[in-house]
Design a protein around this motif. Structure first.
Motif, PDB file in Angstrom:
ATOM      1  N   UNK A  20       1.143  -1.375  -0.032  1.00 56.65           N
ATOM      2  CA  UNK A  20       0.275  -0.264   0.055  1.00 56.65           C
ATOM      3  C   UNK A  20       0.970   1.533  -0.254  1.00 56.65           C
ATOM      4  N   UNK A  21       2.226   1.164   0.822  1.00 51.64           N
ATOM      5  CA  UNK A  21       2.736   2.177   0.830  1.00 51.64           C
ATOM      6  C   UNK A  21       2.621   2.169  -0.645  1.00 51.64           C
ATOM      7  N   UNK A  22       4.061   1.407  -1.503  1.00 56.68           N
ATOM      8  CA  UNK A  22       4.141   1.915  -3.299  1.00 56.68           C
ATOM      9  C   UNK A  22       2.735   2.375  -3.864  1.00 56.68           C
ATOM     10  N   UNK A  23       1.864   1.631  -3.076  1.00 57.21           N
ATOM     11  CA  UNK A  23       1.113   1.909  -4.183  1.00 57.21           C
ATOM     12  C   UNK A  23       0.653   3.749  -4.673  1.00 57.21           C
ATOM     13  N   UNK A  24       0.814   4.002  -2.894  1.00 59.91           N
ATOM     14  CA  UNK A  24       0.389   5.328  -2.369  1.00 59.91           C
ATOM     15  C   UNK A  24       1.222   6.262  -3.184  1.00 59.91           C
ATOM     16  N   UNK A  26       1.111  13.596   3.185  1.00 59.29           N
ATOM     17  CA  UNK A  26       1.257  12.502   3.116  1.00 59.29           C
ATOM     18  C   UNK A  26       3.000  13.048   4.226  1.00 59.29           C
ATOM     19  N   UNK A  27       3.253  12.825   5.332  1.00 60.51           N
ATOM     20  CA  UNK A  27       4.194  13.141   6.074  1.00 60.51           C
ATOM     21  C   UNK A  27       5.605  12.630   5.874  1.00 60.51           C
ATOM     22  N   UNK A  28       5.686  11.745   4.990  1.00 60.81           N
ATOM     23  CA  UNK A  28       7.053  10.950   4.523  1.00 60.81           C
ATOM     24  C   UNK A  28       7.359  11.329   3.763  1.00 60.81           C
ATOM     25  N   UNK A  29       6.836  12.726   2.844  1.00 62.24           N
ATOM     26  CA  UNK A  29       7.008  12.614   1.499  1.00 62.24           C
ATOM     27  C   UNK A  29       7.321  14.719   1.397  1.00 62.24           C
TER      28      UNK A  29
END
Length: 74
Positions: free
Chosen positions: A32-36, A54-57
């Protein structure tokens, strides 16, 4: 053509992000993280900035060089 491909990626990855918990995992190598990440990046190509949700981006910033101020040695 670039926006059409980005729209296709946004639709497929968005569907996968939002409905992946309800259906069996059709693509075990794609989590799901890759799809996000794919969804957010393809939406930015289409003109929608979703990186603030999205805080990590976070935004990419250039490293600060010399500040130009006085140097104080202590």
């Amino acid at each position: 053509m670039k926006k059409t491909i980005a729209l296709l990626f946004a639709l497929v990855s968005g569907f996968y992000v939002f409905f992946a918990s309800w259906i069996p995992d059709p693509l075990p190598f794609l989590d799901e993280a890759t799809a996000l990440v794919i969804f957010v990046k393809s939406m930015s190509v289409l003109g929608f900035d979703l990186t603030r949700f999205v805080p990590f981006l976070g935004k990419k910033t250039k490293p600060e060089g010399k500040t130009g101020g006085p140097v104080v040695d202590v």
